[in-house]
Write a protein that holds these residues in place. Sequence first.
Motif, PDB file in Angstrom:
ATOM      1  N   LYS A 220      95.881  54.192 -29.780  1.00 14.95           N
ATOM      2  CA  LYS A 220      95.410  55.017 -30.955  1.00 14.95           C
ATOM      3  C   LYS A 220      96.258  55.801 -31.677  1.00 14.95           C
TER       4      LYS A 220
ATOM      5  N   GLU B   8      92.925  57.798 -35.743  1.00 16.56           N
ATOM      6  CA  GLU B   8      91.853  57.021 -34.988  1.00 16.56           C
ATOM      7  C   GLU B   8      91.103  58.042 -33.987  1.00 16.56           C
ATOM      8  N   LEU B   9      91.844  58.668 -33.185  1.00 21.89           N
ATOM      9  CA  LEU B   9      91.296  59.698 -32.254  1.00 21.89           C
ATOM     10  C   LEU B   9      90.556  60.779 -33.043  1.00 21.89           C
TER      11      LEU B   9
ATOM     12  N   GLU C   2      88.917  60.682 -35.961  1.00 20.64           N
ATOM     13  CA  GLU C   2      87.622  59.988 -36.274  1.00 20.64           C
ATOM     14  C   GLU C   2      86.633  59.839 -35.008  1.00 20.64           C
ATOM     15  N   GLU C   3      87.341  59.664 -33.932  1.00 13.76           N
ATOM     16  CA  GLU C   3      86.448  59.324 -32.584  1.00 13.76           C
ATOM     17  C   GLU C   3      85.802  60.729 -32.492  1.00 13.76           C
TER      18      GLU C   3
ATOM     19  N   LEU D 165      85.367  61.978 -23.469  1.00 10.21           N
ATOM     20  CA  LEU D 165      86.217  60.978 -24.000  1.00 10.21           C
ATOM     21  C   LEU D 165      86.995  60.666 -22.529  1.00 10.21           C
TER      22      LEU D 165
END
Length: 132
Positions: A19, A23-24, A26-27, A57
Amino acid sequence: MIVDDLKDIILGYRKVKGKTQEELAEELGVPKDVISAIECGTFKHLNPSLKKKIDELLKGYDKSELAAIGRGYRLQDNLGPDFKYYLEGLSKKEGIKTEELKKMPELELYKFIGKTPYDYVELIFEGAKSAT
Protein backbone atom coordinates in the motif's frame (compact mmCIF):
# COMPACT_ATOMS: atom_id res chain seq x y z
CA MET A 1 2.41 -1.62 21.08
CA ILE A 2 5.45 0.53 21.79
CA VAL A 3 4.95 3.87 20.11
CA ASP A 4 8.68 4.18 19.27
CA ASP A 5 8.38 1.02 17.14
CA LEU A 6 5.18 2.25 15.52
CA LYS A 7 7.03 3.99 12.68
CA ASP A 8 8.67 0.72 11.67
CA ILE A 9 5.55 -1.36 12.24
CA ILE A 10 3.42 0.90 10.04
CA LEU A 11 6.07 1.04 7.31
CA GLY A 12 6.46 -2.75 7.48
CA TYR A 13 2.69 -3.22 7.29
CA ARG A 14 2.48 -0.97 4.25
CA LYS A 15 5.26 -2.88 2.49
CA VAL A 16 3.71 -6.27 3.31
CA LYS A 17 0.34 -5.10 1.98
CA GLY A 18 1.83 -3.20 -0.98
CA LYS A 19 0.00 0.00 0.00
CA THR A 20 0.93 3.62 -0.46
CA GLN A 21 0.71 6.12 2.37
CA GLU A 22 -2.39 7.54 0.70
CA GLU A 23 -4.10 4.14 0.61
CA LEU A 24 -3.31 3.42 4.25
CA ALA A 25 -4.48 6.88 5.27
CA GLU A 26 -7.76 6.31 3.46
CA GLU A 27 -8.18 2.92 5.12
CA LEU A 28 -7.62 4.45 8.56
CA GLY A 29 -9.69 7.56 7.82
CA VAL A 30 -6.87 10.01 8.48
CA PRO A 31 -4.97 12.53 6.34
CA LYS A 32 -1.87 11.23 4.52
CA ASP A 33 0.20 13.62 6.64
CA VAL A 34 -0.66 11.54 9.72
CA ILE A 35 0.73 8.36 8.13
CA SER A 36 3.80 10.24 6.96
CA ALA A 37 4.35 11.65 10.46
CA ILE A 38 3.90 8.21 12.07
CA GLU A 39 6.45 6.70 9.68
CA CYS A 40 8.89 9.55 10.37
CA GLY A 41 8.48 9.06 14.10
CA THR A 42 7.18 12.57 14.73
CA PHE A 43 3.59 11.53 15.49
CA LYS A 44 3.91 9.94 18.92
CA HIS A 45 0.59 10.46 20.69
CA LEU A 46 -2.20 8.48 19.09
CA ASN A 47 -5.70 9.46 20.04
CA PRO A 48 -7.78 6.51 21.28
CA SER A 49 -9.78 6.31 18.05
CA LEU A 50 -6.68 6.07 15.83
CA LYS A 51 -4.99 3.65 18.23
CA LYS A 52 -8.05 1.39 18.06
CA LYS A 53 -8.09 1.52 14.25
CA ILE A 54 -4.38 0.66 14.07
CA ASP A 55 -4.75 -2.16 16.59
CA GLU A 56 -7.62 -3.56 14.53
CA LEU A 57 -5.62 -3.21 11.30
CA LEU A 58 -2.64 -5.08 12.77
CA LYS A 59 -4.67 -7.87 14.34
CA GLY A 60 -3.17 -11.21 13.33
CA TYR A 61 0.20 -9.75 12.33
CA ASP A 62 3.45 -10.32 14.19
CA LYS A 63 4.37 -6.75 15.09
CA SER A 64 8.04 -7.61 15.68
CA GLU A 65 8.25 -9.00 12.13
CA LEU A 66 6.52 -5.93 10.69
CA ALA A 67 8.93 -3.72 12.65
CA ALA A 68 11.93 -5.65 11.30
CA ILE A 69 10.64 -5.27 7.73
CA GLY A 70 10.11 -1.55 8.31
CA ARG A 71 13.62 -1.14 9.78
CA GLY A 72 15.10 -2.99 6.80
CA TYR A 73 13.38 -0.73 4.28
CA ARG A 74 14.28 2.36 6.27
CA LEU A 75 17.94 1.33 6.39
CA GLN A 76 18.02 0.72 2.64
CA ASP A 77 16.42 4.11 1.99
CA ASN A 78 18.82 5.90 4.33
CA LEU A 79 21.93 4.25 2.92
CA GLY A 80 21.10 4.90 -0.71
CA PRO A 81 24.03 3.89 -2.94
CA ASP A 82 26.02 2.60 0.07
CA PHE A 83 23.42 -0.15 0.53
CA LYS A 84 25.46 -2.39 -1.79
CA TYR A 85 28.41 -2.12 0.62
CA TYR A 86 26.10 -2.86 3.53
CA LEU A 87 24.99 -6.08 1.80
CA GLU A 88 28.63 -7.03 1.14
CA GLY A 89 29.53 -6.45 4.79
CA LEU A 90 26.46 -8.32 5.99
CA SER A 91 27.30 -11.28 3.77
CA LYS A 92 30.81 -11.42 5.27
CA LYS A 93 29.47 -11.16 8.82
CA GLU A 94 26.76 -13.79 8.32
CA GLY A 95 28.73 -16.07 6.00
CA ILE A 96 26.10 -15.77 3.27
CA LYS A 97 27.06 -14.95 -0.29
CA THR A 98 25.88 -11.52 -1.41
CA GLU A 99 24.22 -13.16 -4.42
CA GLU A 100 22.14 -15.30 -2.05
CA LEU A 101 21.02 -12.20 -0.14
CA LYS A 102 20.00 -10.57 -3.41
CA LYS A 103 18.01 -13.67 -4.41
CA MET A 104 15.94 -13.62 -1.21
CA PRO A 105 12.31 -12.56 -1.62
CA GLU A 106 12.16 -8.82 -1.00
CA LEU A 107 10.19 -8.94 2.26
CA GLU A 108 12.40 -11.73 3.64
CA LEU A 109 15.53 -9.75 2.81
CA TYR A 110 14.27 -6.63 4.55
CA LYS A 111 13.07 -8.62 7.56
CA PHE A 112 16.53 -10.25 7.76
CA ILE A 113 18.22 -6.86 7.51
CA GLY A 114 15.87 -5.36 10.10
CA LYS A 115 16.74 -8.08 12.61
CA THR A 116 20.52 -7.88 12.28
CA PRO A 117 22.23 -6.61 15.42
CA TYR A 118 25.27 -5.16 13.64
CA ASP A 119 26.34 -1.57 13.37
CA TYR A 120 25.53 -0.50 9.83
CA VAL A 121 28.61 1.74 9.56
CA GLU A 122 30.86 -1.21 10.39
CA LEU A 123 29.11 -3.33 7.75
CA ILE A 124 29.45 -0.61 5.10
CA PHE A 125 33.15 -0.25 5.92
CA GLU A 126 33.69 -4.02 5.65
CA GLY A 127 31.73 -4.20 2.43
CA ALA A 128 33.59 -1.29 0.88
CA LYS A 129 36.94 -2.89 1.78
CA SER A 130 36.03 -6.09 -0.01
CA ALA A 131 34.86 -4.17 -3.08
CA THR A 132 38.28 -2.60 -3.65
